[in-house]
Design a protein around this motif. Sequence first.
Motif, PDB file in Angstrom:
ATOM      1  N   ASP A 166       0.871  -1.217  -0.274  1.00  0.00           N
ATOM      2  CA  ASP A 166       0.030   0.177  -0.114  1.00  0.00           C
ATOM      3  C   ASP A 166       0.997   1.246  -0.039  1.00  0.00           C
ATOM      4  N   THR A 167       1.809   1.167   0.812  1.00  0.00           N
ATOM      5  CA  THR A 167       2.920   2.503   0.965  1.00  0.00           C
ATOM      6  C   THR A 167       3.418   2.713  -0.196  1.00  0.00           C
ATOM      7  N   ALA A 168       3.866   1.674  -1.106  1.00  0.00           N
ATOM      8  CA  ALA A 168       4.489   1.728  -2.272  1.00  0.00           C
ATOM      9  C   ALA A 168       3.644   2.368  -3.457  1.00  0.00           C
ATOM     10  N   ALA A 169       2.458   1.651  -3.510  1.00  0.00           N
ATOM     11  CA  ALA A 169       1.411   2.095  -4.410  1.00  0.00           C
ATOM     12  C   ALA A 169       1.035   3.677  -4.271  1.00  0.00           C
ATOM     13  N   PHE A 170       0.700   3.929  -3.083  1.00  0.00           N
ATOM     14  CA  PHE A 170       0.363   5.380  -2.810  1.00  0.00           C
ATOM     15  C   PHE A 170       1.548   6.392  -3.088  1.00  0.00           C
ATOM     16  N   HIS A 171       2.836   6.092  -2.929  1.00  0.00           N
ATOM     17  CA  HIS A 171       4.079   6.920  -3.182  1.00  0.00           C
ATOM     18  C   HIS A 171       4.311   6.975  -4.805  1.00  0.00           C
ATOM     19  N   ALA A 172       3.879   6.011  -5.491  1.00  0.00           N
ATOM     20  CA  ALA A 172       4.122   5.649  -6.783  1.00  0.00           C
ATOM     21  C   ALA A 172       3.094   6.925  -7.615  1.00  0.00           C
ATOM     22  N   VAL A 173       2.046   6.844  -7.081  1.00  0.00           N
ATOM     23  CA  VAL A 173       1.007   7.935  -7.775  1.00  0.00           C
ATOM     24  C   VAL A 173       1.671   9.220  -7.725  1.00  0.00           C
ATOM     25  N   GLN A 174       2.144   9.462  -6.214  1.00  0.00           N
ATOM     26  CA  GLN A 174       2.550  10.898  -5.847  1.00  0.00           C
ATOM     27  C   GLN A 174       3.734  11.049  -7.024  1.00  0.00           C
ATOM     28  N   LYS A 175       4.638  10.209  -6.872  1.00  0.00           N
ATOM     29  CA  LYS A 175       6.031  10.476  -7.765  1.00  0.00           C
ATOM     30  C   LYS A 175       5.568  10.662  -9.211  1.00  0.00           C
ATOM     31  N   ALA A 176       4.810   9.917  -9.708  1.00  0.00           N
ATOM     32  CA  ALA A 176       4.222  10.085 -11.103  1.00  0.00           C
ATOM     33  C   ALA A 176       3.845  11.651 -11.476  1.00  0.00           C
ATOM     34  N   HIS A 177       2.988  12.142 -10.462  1.00  0.00           N
ATOM     35  CA  HIS A 177       2.478  13.289 -10.714  1.00  0.00           C
ATOM     36  C   HIS A 177       3.505  14.488 -10.582  1.00  0.00           C
ATOM     37  N   CYS A 178       4.202  14.201  -9.444  1.00  0.00           N
ATOM     38  CA  CYS A 178       5.427  15.225  -9.336  1.00  0.00           C
ATOM     39  C   CYS A 178       6.476  15.396 -10.549  1.00  0.00           C
ATOM     40  N   ASP A 179       6.607  14.123 -11.117  1.00  0.00           N
ATOM     41  CA  ASP A 179       7.686  14.050 -12.191  1.00  0.00           C
ATOM     42  C   ASP A 179       7.209  14.784 -13.428  1.00  0.00           C
ATOM     43  N   ARG A 180       5.882  15.018 -13.730  1.00  0.00           N
ATOM     44  CA  ARG A 180       5.471  15.772 -14.562  1.00  0.00           C
ATOM     45  C   ARG A 180       5.910  17.119 -14.748  1.00  0.00           C
ATOM     46  N   HIS A 181       6.314  17.694 -13.547  1.00  0.00           N
ATOM     47  CA  HIS A 181       6.654  19.030 -13.401  1.00  0.00           C
ATOM     48  C   HIS A 181       8.358  19.129 -13.092  1.00  0.00           C
ATOM     49  N   SER A 182       8.786  18.249 -12.490  1.00  0.00           N
ATOM     50  CA  SER A 182      10.371  18.169 -12.209  1.00  0.00           C
ATOM     51  C   SER A 182      10.639  16.852 -11.732  1.00  0.00           C
ATOM     52  N   PRO A 183      11.779  16.333 -12.005  1.00  0.00           N
ATOM     53  CA  PRO A 183      12.455  15.151 -11.447  1.00  0.00           C
ATOM     54  C   PRO A 183      12.669  15.215  -9.910  1.00  0.00           C
ATOM     55  N   ASP A 184      13.168  16.608  -9.631  1.00  0.00           N
ATOM     56  CA  ASP A 184      13.546  17.021  -8.008  1.00  0.00           C
ATOM     57  C   ASP A 184      12.548  17.025  -7.017  1.00  0.00           C
ATOM     58  N   TYR A 185      11.186  17.314  -7.669  1.00  0.00           N
ATOM     59  CA  TYR A 185      10.093  17.621  -6.801  1.00  0.00           C
ATOM     60  C   TYR A 185       9.766  16.305  -5.801  1.00  0.00           C
ATOM     61  N   TYR A 186       9.489  15.161  -6.263  1.00  0.00           N
ATOM     62  CA  TYR A 186       9.072  14.054  -5.310  1.00  0.00           C
ATOM     63  C   TYR A 186      10.266  13.753  -4.299  1.00  0.00           C
ATOM     64  N   PRO A 187      11.604  13.664  -4.691  1.00  0.00           N
ATOM     65  CA  PRO A 187      12.332  13.202  -3.676  1.00  0.00           C
ATOM     66  C   PRO A 187      12.542  14.268  -2.660  1.00  0.00           C
ATOM     67  N   ARG A 188      12.262  15.855  -3.093  1.00  0.00           N
ATOM     68  CA  ARG A 188      12.453  16.682  -2.069  1.00  0.00           C
ATOM     69  C   ARG A 188      11.259  16.850  -1.304  1.00  0.00           C
ATOM     70  N   PHE A 189      10.182  16.754  -1.783  1.00  0.00           N
ATOM     71  CA  PHE A 189       8.943  16.852  -0.965  1.00  0.00           C
ATOM     72  C   PHE A 189       8.456  15.760  -0.165  1.00  0.00           C
ATOM     73  N   LYS A 190       9.194  14.634  -0.635  1.00  0.00           N
ATOM     74  CA  LYS A 190       9.001  13.316   0.143  1.00  0.00           C
ATOM     75  C   LYS A 190       9.714  13.431   1.525  1.00  0.00           C
ATOM     76  N   ALA A 191      11.072  13.974   1.298  1.00  0.00           N
ATOM     77  CA  ALA A 191      11.731  14.174   2.432  1.00  0.00           C
ATOM     78  C   ALA A 191      11.248  15.280   3.223  1.00  0.00           C
ATOM     79  N   TRP A 192      10.635  16.376   2.679  1.00  0.00           N
ATOM     80  CA  TRP A 192      10.015  17.230   3.366  1.00  0.00           C
ATOM     81  C   TRP A 192       8.791  16.567   4.467  1.00  0.00           C
ATOM     82  N   ALA A 193       7.965  15.741   3.706  1.00  0.00           N
ATOM     83  CA  ALA A 193       6.822  15.191   4.488  1.00  0.00           C
ATOM     84  C   ALA A 193       7.554  14.098   5.571  1.00  0.00           C
ATOM     85  N   ASP A 194       8.472  13.581   5.258  1.00  0.00           N
ATOM     86  CA  ASP A 194       8.943  12.714   6.366  1.00  0.00           C
ATOM     87  C   ASP A 194       9.308  13.649   7.526  1.00  0.00           C
ATOM     88  N   GLU A 195      10.074  14.498   7.263  1.00  0.00           N
ATOM     89  CA  GLU A 195      10.397  15.535   8.502  1.00  0.00           C
ATOM     90  C   GLU A 195       9.366  16.248   9.184  1.00  0.00           C
TER      91      GLU A 195
END
Length: 301
Positions: A166-195
């Motif tokens: 479930d975790t992997a599926a949820f994050h995969a959708v987030q990443k796909a939508h972030c990647d439409r705009h910048s390859p940097d967005y998902y790793p940066r905003f995932k780390a921000w959420a973790d913090e």
Amino acid sequence: MTTPNPAPMEAEKARASAWFRTLRDDIVATFEGLEDTQTRGPFADQPAGRFDVTPTKRTADDGSDAGGGLMSVMRGGRVFEKVGVNISTVYGTLGARAQNAMAARKGLPGMKDDPRFWAAGISLVAHMQNPHTPAVHMNTRMFWTPHAWWFGGGSDLNPCIEYDADTAAFHAVQKAHCDRHSPDYYPRFKAWADEYFFIPHRGRARGVGGIFYDDHCTGDWEADFAFTQDVGRAFLPAFTGVTQTRRDTPWDAADKDAQLVHRGLYAEYNLVYDRGTKFGLETGHDANAVLMSLPPMAKWV
């Protein structure tokens, strides 16, 4: 955060506010559809849940109108034990505490001289009947002052019983939508959420994360608005996919107990740390709408 030309931006504000309403309508319709199609489990024989919709109003200190929105809450459904989908468009002047916080956190000392603001957004929290179906949070928003504008938001999954798939599926959708705009967005905003969604006094995260961003202003309003729209569009496929997978999983009293304890953790975070809760209460928005995120029942051990 880049500081753009502090124009009134009335057309952009109207577009953002209208988009949040459209997203709200899509989510409400989809969630009521999930209720209609729930035909198994201990709640299947009760009426399908429906949202109660209440207008909200913000009043300035001088009694003048300062905006408002809609609070849509469903309680005791077949799938959802409690879910709220709120939208608001509010404006006015920030009080002294909010001015100081804005000046310090955003680097906007001019707020003390001209404390006007405008904000619109959507905020959603869902607490589920089945303990195997994770709770979820999502919000997106636009904020404007005479000194800067920015977007913020994200979504994160909060299971009490974790499934790696479930975790992997949820994050995969987030990443796909972030990647439409910048390859940097998902790793940066995932780390921000973790913090951001970490609970210091418990030494743990409140869930399995997602994405979170704030102060997002590249100087290109159209690009930043398009990204924020995609964050909103990602929510339904990310969450309903997991919900469809888990909503018929058998559960017992021990599972429900685990859910109630986890909800206590969720409540602690929202009351102690969440920026949106603090901002809403400090600026005089409807307290019931601000505290909509709290679960219907929780437990502390």
